[in-house]
Design an enzyme around this catalytic site. Structure first.
Site, PDB file in Angstrom:
ATOM      1  N   ASN A 208      40.162  12.371   1.141  1.00 40.85           N
ATOM      2  CA  ASN A 208      39.990  12.542   2.591  1.00 40.85           C
ATOM      3  C   ASN A 208      40.660  11.382   3.312  1.00 40.85           C
ATOM      4  O   ASN A 208      41.278  10.523   2.680  1.00 40.85           O
ATOM      5  CB  ASN A 208      38.499  12.645   2.935  1.00 40.85           C
ATOM      6  CG  ASN A 208      37.755  11.415   2.469  1.00 40.85           C
ATOM      7  OD1 ASN A 208      38.015  10.317   2.926  1.00 40.85           O
ATOM      8  ND2 ASN A 208      36.844  11.602   1.513  1.00 40.85           N
ATOM      9  N   LYS A 287      50.694  17.608 -15.926  1.00 41.19           N
ATOM     10  CA  LYS A 287      50.940  18.127 -14.582  1.00 41.19           C
ATOM     11  C   LYS A 287      50.904  19.657 -14.633  1.00 41.19           C
ATOM     12  O   LYS A 287      51.619  20.259 -15.446  1.00 41.19           O
ATOM     13  CB  LYS A 287      52.301  17.638 -14.081  1.00 41.19           C
ATOM     14  CG  LYS A 287      52.569  18.080 -12.673  1.00 41.19           C
ATOM     15  CD  LYS A 287      53.915  17.614 -12.163  1.00 41.19           C
ATOM     16  CE  LYS A 287      54.198  18.299 -10.848  1.00 41.19           C
ATOM     17  NZ  LYS A 287      55.594  18.228 -10.467  1.00 41.19           N
ATOM     18  N   PHE A 321      25.872   6.915   6.519  1.00 39.53           N
ATOM     19  CA  PHE A 321      26.719   7.365   7.622  1.00 39.53           C
ATOM     20  C   PHE A 321      26.752   8.886   7.568  1.00 39.53           C
ATOM     21  O   PHE A 321      26.584   9.469   6.487  1.00 39.53           O
ATOM     22  CB  PHE A 321      28.145   6.824   7.454  1.00 39.53           C
ATOM     23  CG  PHE A 321      28.332   5.416   7.945  1.00 39.53           C
ATOM     24  CD1 PHE A 321      27.733   4.355   7.281  1.00 39.53           C
ATOM     25  CD2 PHE A 321      29.104   5.150   9.068  1.00 39.53           C
ATOM     26  CE1 PHE A 321      27.901   3.042   7.726  1.00 39.53           C
ATOM     27  CE2 PHE A 321      29.287   3.858   9.524  1.00 39.53           C
ATOM     28  CZ  PHE A 321      28.687   2.801   8.863  1.00 39.53           C
ATOM     29  N   LYS A 335      20.226  14.525   7.184  1.00 39.02           N
ATOM     30  CA  LYS A 335      20.692  13.633   6.098  1.00 39.02           C
ATOM     31  C   LYS A 335      19.785  12.414   5.988  1.00 39.02           C
ATOM     32  O   LYS A 335      19.494  11.942   4.888  1.00 39.02           O
ATOM     33  CB  LYS A 335      22.149  13.211   6.347  1.00 39.02           C
ATOM     34  CG  LYS A 335      23.121  14.349   6.078  1.00 39.02           C
ATOM     35  CD  LYS A 335      24.561  14.023   6.420  1.00 39.02           C
ATOM     36  CE  LYS A 335      25.433  15.268   6.232  1.00 39.02           C
ATOM     37  NZ  LYS A 335      26.810  15.129   6.665  1.00 39.02           N
ATOM     38  N   LYS A 339      17.967  12.154   2.388  1.00 38.07           N
ATOM     39  CA  LYS A 339      18.450  11.080   1.492  1.00 38.07           C
ATOM     40  C   LYS A 339      17.530   9.857   1.531  1.00 38.07           C
ATOM     41  O   LYS A 339      17.848   8.824   0.945  1.00 38.07           O
ATOM     42  CB  LYS A 339      19.892  10.713   1.865  1.00 38.07           C
ATOM     43  CG  LYS A 339      20.843  11.926   1.787  1.00 38.07           C
ATOM     44  CD  LYS A 339      22.305  11.573   1.949  1.00 38.07           C
ATOM     45  CE  LYS A 339      23.171  12.829   2.088  1.00 38.07           C
ATOM     46  NZ  LYS A 339      24.493  12.711   1.498  1.00 38.07           N
TER      47      LYS A 339
HETATM   48  O1  PMT Z   1      37.053   4.419   6.324  1.00 41.36           O
HETATM   49  P1  PMT Z   1      37.402   4.579   7.791  1.00 41.36           P
HETATM   50  O2  PMT Z   1      38.788   5.128   7.994  1.00 41.36           O
HETATM   51  O3  PMT Z   1      37.136   3.333   8.586  1.00 41.36           O
HETATM   52  O4  PMT Z   1      36.440   5.709   8.379  1.00 41.36           O
HETATM   53  C1  PMT Z   1      35.065   5.486   8.528  1.00 41.36           C
HETATM   54  C2  PMT Z   1      34.238   6.701   8.150  1.00 41.36           C
HETATM   55  C3  PMT Z   1      34.532   7.839   9.116  1.00 41.36           C
HETATM   56  C4  PMT Z   1      34.563   7.121   6.722  1.00 41.36           C
HETATM   57  C5  PMT Z   1      32.741   6.240   8.236  1.00 41.36           C
HETATM   58  O5  PMT Z   1      32.453   5.813   9.530  1.00 41.36           O
HETATM   59  C6  PMT Z   1      31.810   7.385   7.865  1.00 41.36           C
HETATM   60  O6  PMT Z   1      31.399   8.184   8.685  1.00 41.36           O
HETATM   61  N1  PMT Z   1      31.440   7.452   6.569  1.00 41.36           N
HETATM   62  C7  PMT Z   1      30.648   8.535   5.955  1.00 41.36           C
HETATM   63  C8  PMT Z   1      31.552   9.684   5.586  1.00 41.36           C
HETATM   64  C9  PMT Z   1      30.837  10.797   4.857  1.00 41.36           C
HETATM   65  O7  PMT Z   1      31.104  10.996   3.727  1.00 41.36           O
HETATM   66  O8  PMT Z   1      29.870  11.386   5.550  1.00 41.36           O
HETATM   67  P2  PMT Z   1      28.936  12.597   4.978  1.00 41.36           P
HETATM   68  O9  PMT Z   1      28.242  13.087   6.164  1.00 41.36           O
HETATM   69  O10 PMT Z   1      29.779  13.544   4.166  1.00 41.36           O
HETATM   70  O11 PMT Z   1      27.938  11.880   3.987  1.00 41.36           O
HETATM   71  C10 PMT Z   1      26.671  11.378   4.382  1.00 41.36           C
HETATM   72  C11 PMT Z   1      26.332  10.125   3.609  1.00 41.36           C
HETATM   73  O12 PMT Z   1      26.151  10.456   2.221  1.00 41.36           O
HETATM   74  C12 PMT Z   1      27.403   9.068   3.649  1.00 41.36           C
HETATM   75  O13 PMT Z   1      26.778   7.793   3.759  1.00 41.36           O
HETATM   76  C13 PMT Z   1      28.127   9.214   2.303  1.00 41.36           C
HETATM   77  O14 PMT Z   1      28.619   7.953   1.853  1.00 41.36           O
HETATM   78  C14 PMT Z   1      27.027   9.716   1.391  1.00 41.36           C
HETATM   79  N2  PMT Z   1      27.482  10.625   0.321  1.00 41.36           N
HETATM   80  C15 PMT Z   1      28.117  11.799   0.610  1.00 41.36           C
HETATM   81  C16 PMT Z   1      28.490  12.651  -0.414  1.00 41.36           C
HETATM   82  C17 PMT Z   1      28.206  12.288  -1.745  1.00 41.36           C
HETATM   83  N3  PMT Z   1      28.565  13.072  -2.743  1.00 41.36           N
HETATM   84  N4  PMT Z   1      27.593  11.143  -2.012  1.00 41.36           N
HETATM   85  C18 PMT Z   1      27.220  10.306  -1.015  1.00 41.36           C
HETATM   86  O15 PMT Z   1      26.652   9.233  -1.280  1.00 41.36           O
END
Ligand code: PMT
Length: 397
Positions: A208, A287, A321, A335, A339
């Site tokens: 991403n 590949k 986040f 979330k 979580k």
């Molecule tokens: O890196 P930058 O370019 O500065 O951008 C910042 C950001 C947009 C990445 C950051 O501000 C942000 O929003 N990060 C969280 C991105 C994300 O994965 O969000 P989510 O809503 O999909 O996940 C929710 C939370 O669960 C997040 O804290 C994520 O780290 C965590 N997660 C998600 C999926 C997974 N399989 N395992 C996780 O731990």
């Protein structure tokens, strides 16, 4: 955090004096109020007009100036300063300060100020290694003066070795550290940043747009505030923050393993990484042929690292986040609960200036009590400090 902070920059007479101009520019850009004091020999290398133009402030060069001396100027300057930085600092200024000499504007201000003092030495390698210079530095360190060591490399005098002025971003980072409260000195902070890459074959992967900026800013801010910091990050193009334990990873699986390994030792987890929700079911060692791609591209769910950490929460503070493109608050709230988090940073990544890649962010902070704090557009650097302020309040509650 540098906005409106009052910084005195002492420039002394070495060839690196020209680099101090870049330092003034960076500090000015960050909103600091910079007052430059030049020694007489510094003026042989750069003119006061250069610093006056860049800082927007009159440059001080003389201890006694009939026009400026309506107040006792060196005392006024010393009292006003929140930090005093000398860059470049020659062997001469280091020796004078160590000996308690105060015979010009810069040394009198050094003597009179109560602000923290940072010296960034730059000199010939033999001068740097001279035991007298090293003794002076050791003496000043023991008295609470801060130093950012010179770097090794080619020197202006033609020698190779230690003596080059530290890089300007590193000096700015040390100034930020000097000006930061040390309210996280008891904390062990684990930060995740960046994207994950989920390989399909040796040349293709799912990922991403996360640059790592948000997580790196958090790691730097926590370190400045005194925390012991471990930063786990997916692939990125950012410089590794100083004095932080850095653990590079690639896939969600590797990030999970690293997080679970370090969680035990952490008192705070800040999960800013954009973990890929899915990964290819199979990774081909070769590949894949173009014609095969459509038929082999099957996905499976990655582990939810944050949810797993939430189950081992104990007394630690866990912040997640949420990167959303719709139903921001509702999704973030879900979330937060699912979580087992203390706080979630709700990130509407469709807003200009927010989310992935950019230097700024716009977020809302949601806590378990249902309270929502809306933050305006700000740099990720400033947001990191705002978020830590909030974590510090949670720790006290
Ligand atoms: O890196 P930058 O370019 O500065 O951008 C910042 C950001 C947009 C990445 C950051 O501000 C942000 O929003 N990060 C969280 C991105 C994300 O994965 O969000 P989510 O809503 O999909 O996940 C929710 C939370 O669960 C997040 O804290 C994520 O780290 C965590 N997660 C998600 C999926 C997974 N399989 N395992 C996780 O731990």
């Amino acid at each position: 955090m540098l906005k409106d902070r009052k910084i005195i920059l002492g420039v002394t007479g070495g060839i690196a004096a020209y680099k101090a101009a870049e330092l003034v520019r960076e500090l000015f850009r960050a909103g600091a109020e910079v007052q430059v004091i030049m020694t007489r020999s510094a003026q042989a290398f750069v003119t006061p007009l250069t610093f006056q133009t860049l800082s927007g402030n009159q440059v001080t060069t003389e201890l006694f100036n009939l026009i400026e001396e309506s107040k006792i100027r060196h005392v006024a300057l010393a009292d006003k300063a929140e930090a005093l930085v000398i860059a470049p600092a020659t062997a001469n200024i280091i020796g004078k300060i160590a000996a308690g000499i105060a015979d010009d504007m810069l040394t009198t201000v050094v003597m009179a100020t109560r602000a923290p003092i940072l010296l960034a030495p730059a000199m010939n390698v033999h001068m740097w290694e001279n035991p007298i210079c090293q003794e002076n530095i050791a003496k000043l360190r023991s008295r609470g003066y801060h130093f950012i060591d010179p770097e090794a490399g080619e020197l202006a005098c033609g020698y190779e070795g230690k003596g080059r002025l530290a890089e300007i971003p590193a000096i700015v980072e040390e100034i930020r550290t000097l000006l930061s409260p040390k309210d996280f000195s008891e904390e062990k902070v684990l930060v995740t940043a960046g994207p994950t890459e989920e390989p399909l074959d040796p040349v293709r992967f799912l990922t991403n747009r996360s640059s790592g900026r948000m997580g790196f800013a958090l790691a730097r801010a926590a370190r400045r505030r005194g925390a012991e910091v471990t930063l786990i990050s997916g692939p990125n193009a950012l410089p590794v923050p100083q004095k932080v334990k850095y653990v590079p990873v690639r896939s969600a699986d590797q990030m999970r393993e690293a997080v679970l390994n370090h969680l035990q030792n952490a008192s705070i987890l800040l999960m800013a990484a954009a973990v890929s929700d899915y990964r290819p079911k199979k990774t081909s060692p070769e590949k894949l042929k173009k014609s095969l791609l459509e038929t082999v591209l099957e996905l499976e769910l990655n582990p939810d690292i944050l949810a797993e950490a939430g189950k081992k929460k104990d007394s630690r503070i866990i912040v997640g986040f949420a990167a959303e493109t719709e139903n921001l608050l509702q999704n973030a709230r879900e979330k937060l609960k699912k979580k087992n988090l203390d706080l979630i940073v709700a990130n509407d990544v469709t807003l200009p200036g927010a989310g992935f890649e950019v230097e700024t962010n716009i977020v809302k902070l949601l806590d378990r009590s249902g309270k929502i704090e809306e933050l305006p557009l700000m740099s990720k650097e400033d947001l990191a400090d705002r978020l830590l302020d909030r974590v510090a309040r949670l720790r006290k509650s």
